[in-house]
Scaffold this motif. Structure first.
Motif, PDB file in Angstrom:
ATOM      1  N   VAL A 110      -7.354  -1.344   6.355  1.00 62.53           N
ATOM      2  CA  VAL A 110      -6.235  -1.375   4.916  1.00 62.53           C
ATOM      3  C   VAL A 110      -4.736  -1.809   5.445  1.00 62.53           C
ATOM      4  O   VAL A 110      -4.302  -1.233   6.480  1.00 62.53           O
ATOM      5  CB  VAL A 110      -6.267   0.079   4.390  1.00 62.53           C
ATOM      6  CG1 VAL A 110      -5.382   0.109   3.329  1.00 62.53           C
ATOM      7  CG2 VAL A 110      -7.744   0.491   3.841  1.00 62.53           C
ATOM      8  N   GLN A 111      -4.477  -2.773   4.793  1.00 66.09           N
ATOM      9  CA  GLN A 111      -3.018  -3.076   5.012  1.00 66.09           C
ATOM     10  C   GLN A 111      -2.173  -2.674   3.608  1.00 66.09           C
ATOM     11  O   GLN A 111      -2.619  -2.897   2.556  1.00 66.09           O
ATOM     12  CB  GLN A 111      -2.929  -4.468   5.318  1.00 66.09           C
ATOM     13  CG  GLN A 111      -3.524  -4.904   6.632  1.00 66.09           C
ATOM     14  CD  GLN A 111      -3.331  -6.407   6.941  1.00 66.09           C
ATOM     15  OE1 GLN A 111      -3.251  -7.322   6.181  1.00 66.09           O
ATOM     16  NE2 GLN A 111      -3.086  -6.548   8.434  1.00 66.09           N
ATOM     17  N   LEU A 112      -1.117  -2.196   3.749  1.00 66.98           N
ATOM     18  CA  LEU A 112      -0.261  -2.083   2.775  1.00 66.98           C
ATOM     19  C   LEU A 112       1.238  -2.596   2.738  1.00 66.98           C
ATOM     20  O   LEU A 112       1.639  -2.772   3.932  1.00 66.98           O
ATOM     21  CB  LEU A 112      -0.005  -0.163   2.912  1.00 66.98           C
ATOM     22  CG  LEU A 112      -0.915   0.421   3.038  1.00 66.98           C
ATOM     23  CD1 LEU A 112      -0.533   1.949   3.193  1.00 66.98           C
ATOM     24  CD2 LEU A 112      -1.563   0.614   1.550  1.00 66.98           C
ATOM     25  N   GLN A 113       1.543  -3.338   1.884  1.00 68.34           N
ATOM     26  CA  GLN A 113       2.684  -4.251   1.762  1.00 68.34           C
ATOM     27  C   GLN A 113       3.498  -3.769   0.649  1.00 68.34           C
ATOM     28  O   GLN A 113       3.375  -3.795  -0.435  1.00 68.34           O
ATOM     29  CB  GLN A 113       2.106  -5.782   1.272  1.00 68.34           C
ATOM     30  CG  GLN A 113       3.256  -6.707   1.308  1.00 68.34           C
ATOM     31  CD  GLN A 113       3.818  -6.931   2.672  1.00 68.34           C
ATOM     32  OE1 GLN A 113       3.224  -6.954   3.502  1.00 68.34           O
ATOM     33  NE2 GLN A 113       5.358  -6.930   2.879  1.00 68.34           N
ATOM     34  N   ALA A 114       4.747  -3.184   1.154  1.00 70.78           N
ATOM     35  CA  ALA A 114       5.482  -2.558   0.216  1.00 70.78           C
ATOM     36  C   ALA A 114       6.933  -3.624  -0.036  1.00 70.78           C
ATOM     37  O   ALA A 114       7.022  -4.274   0.717  1.00 70.78           O
ATOM     38  CB  ALA A 114       6.413  -1.204   0.773  1.00 70.78           C
ATOM     39  N   SER A 128      -4.648  -3.828   0.790  1.00 71.15           N
ATOM     40  CA  SER A 128      -5.605  -4.786   0.857  1.00 71.15           C
ATOM     41  C   SER A 128      -6.542  -4.306   1.856  1.00 71.15           C
ATOM     42  O   SER A 128      -6.366  -3.287   2.629  1.00 71.15           O
ATOM     43  CB  SER A 128      -5.069  -6.110   1.139  1.00 71.15           C
ATOM     44  OG  SER A 128      -4.398  -5.976   2.556  1.00 71.15           O
ATOM     45  N   GLY A 129      -7.820  -4.780   1.965  1.00 72.96           N
ATOM     46  CA  GLY A 129      -8.907  -4.360   2.925  1.00 72.96           C
ATOM     47  C   GLY A 129      -9.830  -3.205   1.796  1.00 72.96           C
ATOM     48  O   GLY A 129     -10.003  -3.379   0.747  1.00 72.96           O
ATOM     49  N   THR A 130     -10.377  -2.490   2.658  1.00 72.32           N
ATOM     50  CA  THR A 130     -11.260  -1.651   2.173  1.00 72.32           C
ATOM     51  C   THR A 130     -10.659  -0.495   1.352  1.00 72.32           C
ATOM     52  O   THR A 130     -10.252   0.215   2.056  1.00 72.32           O
ATOM     53  CB  THR A 130     -12.370  -0.936   3.161  1.00 72.32           C
ATOM     54  OG1 THR A 130     -13.123  -2.252   3.666  1.00 72.32           O
ATOM     55  CG2 THR A 130     -13.426  -0.235   2.403  1.00 72.32           C
ATOM     56  N   THR A 131     -10.520  -0.286   0.148  1.00 74.56           N
ATOM     57  CA  THR A 131      -9.856   0.908  -0.615  1.00 74.56           C
ATOM     58  C   THR A 131     -10.927   1.575  -1.464  1.00 74.56           C
ATOM     59  O   THR A 131     -11.808   1.047  -1.813  1.00 74.56           O
ATOM     60  CB  THR A 131      -8.670   0.174  -1.111  1.00 74.56           C
ATOM     61  OG1 THR A 131      -8.965  -0.852  -2.233  1.00 74.56           O
ATOM     62  CG2 THR A 131      -7.767  -0.699  -0.090  1.00 74.56           C
ATOM     63  N   SER A 150     -11.893   9.905   4.669  1.00 80.61           N
ATOM     64  CA  SER A 150     -12.090  10.038   6.236  1.00 80.61           C
ATOM     65  C   SER A 150     -11.118  10.845   6.757  1.00 80.61           C
ATOM     66  O   SER A 150     -11.244  11.481   7.932  1.00 80.61           O
ATOM     67  CB  SER A 150     -12.403   8.999   6.949  1.00 80.61           C
ATOM     68  OG  SER A 150     -11.528   8.009   6.833  1.00 80.61           O
ATOM     69  N   GLY A 151      -9.807  10.820   6.190  1.00 81.49           N
ATOM     70  CA  GLY A 151      -8.796  11.377   6.708  1.00 81.49           C
ATOM     71  C   GLY A 151      -7.991  10.578   7.501  1.00 81.49           C
ATOM     72  O   GLY A 151      -6.811  10.497   8.115  1.00 81.49           O
ATOM     73  N   ILE A 152      -8.340   9.156   7.739  1.00 80.13           N
ATOM     74  CA  ILE A 152      -7.570   8.127   8.290  1.00 80.13           C
ATOM     75  C   ILE A 152      -6.434   7.739   7.496  1.00 80.13           C
ATOM     76  O   ILE A 152      -6.434   7.521   6.180  1.00 80.13           O
ATOM     77  CB  ILE A 152      -8.448   6.884   8.673  1.00 80.13           C
ATOM     78  CG1 ILE A 152      -9.617   7.157   9.484  1.00 80.13           C
ATOM     79  CG2 ILE A 152      -7.508   5.680   9.029  1.00 80.13           C
ATOM     80  CD1 ILE A 152     -10.432   6.111   9.827  1.00 80.13           C
ATOM     81  N   VAL A 153      -5.238   7.737   8.307  1.00 79.87           N
ATOM     82  CA  VAL A 153      -3.967   7.206   7.413  1.00 79.87           C
ATOM     83  C   VAL A 153      -3.399   6.084   7.739  1.00 79.87           C
ATOM     84  O   VAL A 153      -3.586   5.667   9.047  1.00 79.87           O
ATOM     85  CB  VAL A 153      -2.955   8.656   7.945  1.00 79.87           C
ATOM     86  CG1 VAL A 153      -1.573   8.133   7.204  1.00 79.87           C
ATOM     87  CG2 VAL A 153      -3.361   9.907   7.649  1.00 79.87           C
ATOM     88  N   TYR A 154      -3.058   5.164   6.886  1.00 80.94           N
ATOM     89  CA  TYR A 154      -2.283   4.095   6.983  1.00 80.94           C
ATOM     90  C   TYR A 154      -0.987   4.102   6.157  1.00 80.94           C
ATOM     91  O   TYR A 154      -0.648   4.611   5.439  1.00 80.94           O
ATOM     92  CB  TYR A 154      -3.255   2.754   6.389  1.00 80.94           C
ATOM     93  CG  TYR A 154      -4.520   2.783   6.848  1.00 80.94           C
ATOM     94  CD1 TYR A 154      -5.663   3.544   6.216  1.00 80.94           C
ATOM     95  CD2 TYR A 154      -4.647   1.749   8.008  1.00 80.94           C
ATOM     96  CE1 TYR A 154      -6.960   3.315   6.635  1.00 80.94           C
ATOM     97  CE2 TYR A 154      -6.235   1.634   8.104  1.00 80.94           C
ATOM     98  CZ  TYR A 154      -7.170   2.631   7.764  1.00 80.94           C
ATOM     99  OH  TYR A 154      -8.396   2.412   8.150  1.00 80.94           O
ATOM    100  N   TRP A 155      -0.189   3.499   7.100  1.00 85.73           N
ATOM    101  CA  TRP A 155       1.285   3.209   6.659  1.00 85.73           C
ATOM    102  C   TRP A 155       1.511   1.896   6.127  1.00 85.73           C
ATOM    103  O   TRP A 155       1.176   0.787   7.035  1.00 85.73           O
ATOM    104  CB  TRP A 155       2.280   3.807   7.674  1.00 85.73           C
ATOM    105  CG  TRP A 155       2.100   5.205   7.962  1.00 85.73           C
ATOM    106  CD1 TRP A 155       1.344   6.050   8.813  1.00 85.73           C
ATOM    107  CD2 TRP A 155       3.024   6.320   7.220  1.00 85.73           C
ATOM    108  NE1 TRP A 155       1.529   7.473   8.639  1.00 85.73           N
ATOM    109  CE2 TRP A 155       2.588   7.430   7.682  1.00 85.73           C
ATOM    110  CE3 TRP A 155       3.845   6.052   6.092  1.00 85.73           C
ATOM    111  CZ2 TRP A 155       3.239   8.566   7.294  1.00 85.73           C
ATOM    112  CZ3 TRP A 155       4.508   7.169   5.781  1.00 85.73           C
ATOM    113  CH2 TRP A 155       4.235   8.513   6.392  1.00 85.73           C
ATOM    114  N   GLY A 156       2.581   1.602   5.361  1.00 81.42           N
ATOM    115  CA  GLY A 156       2.959   0.361   4.953  1.00 81.42           C
ATOM    116  C   GLY A 156       4.341  -0.097   5.841  1.00 81.42           C
ATOM    117  O   GLY A 156       4.445   1.176   6.801  1.00 81.42           O
ATOM    118  N   GLN A 157       5.029  -1.040   5.960  1.00 81.24           N
ATOM    119  CA  GLN A 157       6.045  -1.333   6.612  1.00 81.24           C
ATOM    120  C   GLN A 157       7.308  -0.835   6.523  1.00 81.24           C
ATOM    121  O   GLN A 157       8.329  -0.868   6.907  1.00 81.24           O
ATOM    122  CB  GLN A 157       6.135  -2.774   6.785  1.00 81.24           C
ATOM    123  CG  GLN A 157       7.087  -3.774   5.838  1.00 81.24           C
ATOM    124  CD  GLN A 157       6.461  -3.890   4.476  1.00 81.24           C
ATOM    125  OE1 GLN A 157       5.265  -3.189   4.383  1.00 81.24           O
ATOM    126  NE2 GLN A 157       6.899  -4.486   3.793  1.00 81.24           N
TER     127      GLN A 157
END
Length: 115
Positions: free
Chosen positions: A1-5, A24-27, A100-107
């Protein structure tokens, strides 16, 4: 997963800004999406989050001024910020947490509120 702020900028106190964060990616609609912010020398702090539906959760410091919303079709979360104060100045980061608990951060996107 990619986050674009995006959407940060310079605004006068009392003004408004709208931040966007596109995933973007699997959400999934079950992902919890939210916003945090950080100023130099301080820990990153929670601002708001939203899960399924349209009801958001907010930090006390922004309740009544900020509104989080989500476009599930566009995989985008928004943060409408009204009545901005100089103390809202920070780098704002979007975050998503998968089931699943996985965390993703944007920039991060910089918000500067002048007095």
């Amino acid at each position: 997963v990619q986050l674009q702020a995006s959407g940060g900028g310079l605004v006068q106190a009392g003004g408004s800004l709208r931040l966007s964060c596109a995933a973007s990616g699997t959400t999934s609609s079950t992902d919890v999406m939210g916003w945090y912010r950080q100023t130099p020398g301080k820990q990153r702090e929670y601002v708001a989050s939203i899960t399924r539906g349209t009801i958001g959760d907010y930090a006390d410091s922004v309740k009544g001024r900020f509104t989080i919303s989500r476009d599930y079709g566009m995989n985008t979360v928004y943060l409408q910020m009204n009545s901005l104060k100089p103390e809202d100045t920070a780098v704002y980061y979007c975050r998503t947490i998968r089931r699943s608990g996985i965390v993703y951060w944007g920039q991060g996107t910089l918000v500067t509120v002048s007095s």
